[in-house]
Scaffold this motif. Structure first.
Motif, PDB file in Angstrom:
ATOM      1  N   GLN A  58       0.833  -1.201   0.000  1.00  0.00           N
ATOM      2  CA  GLN A  58       0.000   0.000   0.000  1.00  0.00           C
ATOM      3  C   GLN A  58       0.871   1.256   0.000  1.00  0.00           C
ATOM      4  OE1 GLN A  58      -2.602  -0.267   3.364  1.00  0.00           O
ATOM      5  NE2 GLN A  58      -4.102  -1.466   2.244  1.00  0.00           N
ATOM      6  N   LYS A  59       0.475   2.216  -0.789  1.00  0.00           N
ATOM      7  CA  LYS A  59       1.133   3.530  -0.881  1.00  0.00           C
ATOM      8  C   LYS A  59       2.605   3.448  -1.268  1.00  0.00           C
ATOM      9  CE  LYS A  59      -2.009   5.419   2.528  1.00  0.00           C
ATOM     10  NZ  LYS A  59      -2.165   6.061   3.814  1.00  0.00           N
ATOM     11  N   CYS A  60       2.984   2.418  -2.003  1.00  0.00           N
ATOM     12  CA  CYS A  60       4.367   2.263  -2.441  1.00  0.00           C
ATOM     13  C   CYS A  60       4.505   2.794  -3.864  1.00  0.00           C
ATOM     14  CB  CYS A  60       4.783   0.795  -2.384  1.00  0.00           C
ATOM     15  SG  CYS A  60       6.470   0.530  -2.972  1.00  0.00           S
ATOM     16  N   LYS A  61       5.448   3.684  -4.072  1.00  0.00           N
ATOM     17  CA  LYS A  61       5.612   4.265  -5.405  1.00  0.00           C
ATOM     18  C   LYS A  61       6.238   3.285  -6.397  1.00  0.00           C
ATOM     19  CE  LYS A  61      10.065   6.442  -4.422  1.00  0.00           C
ATOM     20  NZ  LYS A  61      10.787   7.700  -4.363  1.00  0.00           N
ATOM     21  N   TYR A  62       6.787   2.187  -5.903  1.00  0.00           N
ATOM     22  CA  TYR A  62       7.408   1.198  -6.784  1.00  0.00           C
ATOM     23  C   TYR A  62       6.453   0.082  -7.188  1.00  0.00           C
ATOM     24  CZ  TYR A  62      11.535   3.593  -5.125  1.00  0.00           C
ATOM     25  OH  TYR A  62      12.438   4.555  -4.809  1.00  0.00           O
ATOM     26  N   ALA A  63       5.273   0.050  -6.619  1.00  0.00           N
ATOM     27  CA  ALA A  63       4.288  -0.986  -6.928  1.00  0.00           C
ATOM     28  C   ALA A  63       3.520  -0.575  -8.180  1.00  0.00           C
ATOM     29  CB  ALA A  63       3.343  -1.186  -5.755  1.00  0.00           C
ATOM     30  N   THR A  64       4.085  -0.877  -9.330  1.00  0.00           N
ATOM     31  CA  THR A  64       3.488  -0.478 -10.600  1.00  0.00           C
ATOM     32  C   THR A  64       2.765  -1.652 -11.250  1.00  0.00           C
ATOM     33  OG1 THR A  64       5.493  -1.025 -11.798  1.00  0.00           O
ATOM     34  CG2 THR A  64       5.296   1.238 -11.014  1.00  0.00           C
ATOM     35  N   THR A  65       1.873  -1.329 -12.150  1.00  0.00           N
ATOM     36  CA  THR A  65       1.157  -2.339 -12.922  1.00  0.00           C
ATOM     37  C   THR A  65       1.565  -2.181 -14.385  1.00  0.00           C
ATOM     38  OG1 THR A  65      -0.702  -2.189 -11.403  1.00  0.00           O
ATOM     39  CG2 THR A  65      -1.123  -3.237 -13.515  1.00  0.00           C
ATOM     40  N   PRO A  66       1.950  -3.261 -15.047  1.00  0.00           N
ATOM     41  CA  PRO A  66       2.327  -3.156 -16.457  1.00  0.00           C
ATOM     42  C   PRO A  66       1.184  -2.598 -17.302  1.00  0.00           C
ATOM     43  CG  PRO A  66       2.946  -5.291 -15.583  1.00  0.00           C
ATOM     44  CD  PRO A  66       2.110  -4.620 -14.542  1.00  0.00           C
ATOM     45  N   LYS A  67       1.532  -1.875 -18.331  1.00  0.00           N
ATOM     46  CA  LYS A  67       0.522  -1.272 -19.206  1.00  0.00           C
ATOM     47  C   LYS A  67      -0.017  -2.266 -20.235  1.00  0.00           C
ATOM     48  CE  LYS A  67       1.996   3.476 -18.627  1.00  0.00           C
ATOM     49  NZ  LYS A  67       1.323   3.568 -17.374  1.00  0.00           N
ATOM     50  N   ILE A  68       0.749  -3.309 -20.507  1.00  0.00           N
ATOM     51  CA  ILE A  68       0.272  -4.319 -21.465  1.00  0.00           C
ATOM     52  C   ILE A  68      -0.283  -5.520 -20.704  1.00  0.00           C
ATOM     53  CG2 ILE A  68       1.856  -3.604 -23.286  1.00  0.00           C
ATOM     54  CD1 ILE A  68       3.589  -6.022 -22.535  1.00  0.00           C
ATOM     55  N   ARG A  69      -1.245  -6.206 -21.309  1.00  0.00           N
ATOM     56  CA  ARG A  69      -1.872  -7.400 -20.751  1.00  0.00           C
ATOM     57  C   ARG A  69      -2.410  -7.176 -19.341  1.00  0.00           C
ATOM     58  NH1 ARG A  69       1.410 -12.512 -20.940  1.00  0.00           N
ATOM     59  NH2 ARG A  69      -0.635 -13.354 -20.488  1.00  0.00           N
ATOM     60  N   GLN A  70      -3.056  -6.035 -19.137  1.00  0.00           N
ATOM     61  CA  GLN A  70      -3.590  -5.743 -17.814  1.00  0.00           C
ATOM     62  C   GLN A  70      -4.670  -6.734 -17.406  1.00  0.00           C
ATOM     63  OE1 GLN A  70      -4.677  -1.607 -17.554  1.00  0.00           O
ATOM     64  NE2 GLN A  70      -2.594  -1.058 -16.990  1.00  0.00           N
ATOM     65  N   ASP A  71      -5.353  -7.332 -18.366  1.00  0.00           N
ATOM     66  CA  ASP A  71      -6.360  -8.342 -18.034  1.00  0.00           C
ATOM     67  C   ASP A  71      -5.712  -9.552 -17.358  1.00  0.00           C
ATOM     68  OD1 ASP A  71      -5.125  -8.767 -20.554  1.00  0.00           O
ATOM     69  OD2 ASP A  71      -6.676 -10.215 -21.105  1.00  0.00           O
ATOM     70  N   TYR A  72      -4.431  -9.774 -17.571  1.00  0.00           N
ATOM     71  CA  TYR A  72      -3.687 -10.839 -16.910  1.00  0.00           C
ATOM     72  C   TYR A  72      -3.064 -10.352 -15.594  1.00  0.00           C
ATOM     73  CZ  TYR A  72       0.230 -13.926 -15.856  1.00  0.00           C
ATOM     74  OH  TYR A  72       1.123 -14.744 -15.221  1.00  0.00           O
ATOM     75  N   TRP A  73      -2.388  -9.196 -15.649  1.00  0.00           N
ATOM     76  CA  TRP A  73      -1.597  -8.730 -14.515  1.00  0.00           C
ATOM     77  C   TRP A  73      -2.428  -8.259 -13.329  1.00  0.00           C
ATOM     78  CZ3 TRP A  73       3.008 -10.161 -13.654  1.00  0.00           C
ATOM     79  CH2 TRP A  73       3.869 -10.461 -14.711  1.00  0.00           C
ATOM     80  N   ILE A  74      -3.508  -7.552 -13.560  1.00  0.00           N
ATOM     81  CA  ILE A  74      -4.284  -7.008 -12.438  1.00  0.00           C
ATOM     82  C   ILE A  74      -4.844  -8.133 -11.554  1.00  0.00           C
ATOM     83  CG2 ILE A  74      -6.349  -5.683 -11.822  1.00  0.00           C
ATOM     84  CD1 ILE A  74      -5.588  -3.782 -14.141  1.00  0.00           C
ATOM     85  N   PRO A  75      -5.514  -9.143 -12.104  1.00  0.00           N
ATOM     86  CA  PRO A  75      -5.989 -10.226 -11.226  1.00  0.00           C
ATOM     87  C   PRO A  75      -4.844 -10.977 -10.530  1.00  0.00           C
ATOM     88  CG  PRO A  75      -7.088 -10.333 -13.357  1.00  0.00           C
ATOM     89  CD  PRO A  75      -6.016  -9.312 -13.477  1.00  0.00           C
TER      90      PRO A  75
END
Length: 77
Positions: free
Chosen positions: A38-55
């Motif tokens: 939580q609230k970590c600036k390094y915790a990023t989500t990839p911009k490609i294949r978000q349907d895979y990465w977010i879950p």
């Protein structure tokens, strides 16, 4: 320093990286990307294949919370 420890104790929930049995303490070494702190600036989500990465990343966060609760019970909190 004379501390006795165990590495990757599989018998504990979440297989903590370092266990100090005498002190009933554990240490996890977690990367910000995989565990989305939580609230970590390094915790990023990839911009490609978000349907895979977010879950996948959300499942990691949920698993971490569940294993932390189990470890608190183990430690007697």
């Amino acid at each position: 320093m004379g501390l006795q420890f165990r590495l990757h104790k599989k018998s504990l929930p979440g297989s903590p990286n370092i266990v100090l049995p005498k002190h009933r303490s554990i240490i996890f070494v977690q990367e910000c990307f995989w565990h989305h702190h939580q609230k970590c600036k390094y915790a990023t989500t990839p911009k490609i294949r978000q349907d895979y990465w977010i879950p996948k990343l959300n499942a990691n966060v949920e698993r971490d919370a569940r294993k932390s609760a189990q470890l608190r019970r183990w430690a007697g909190e």
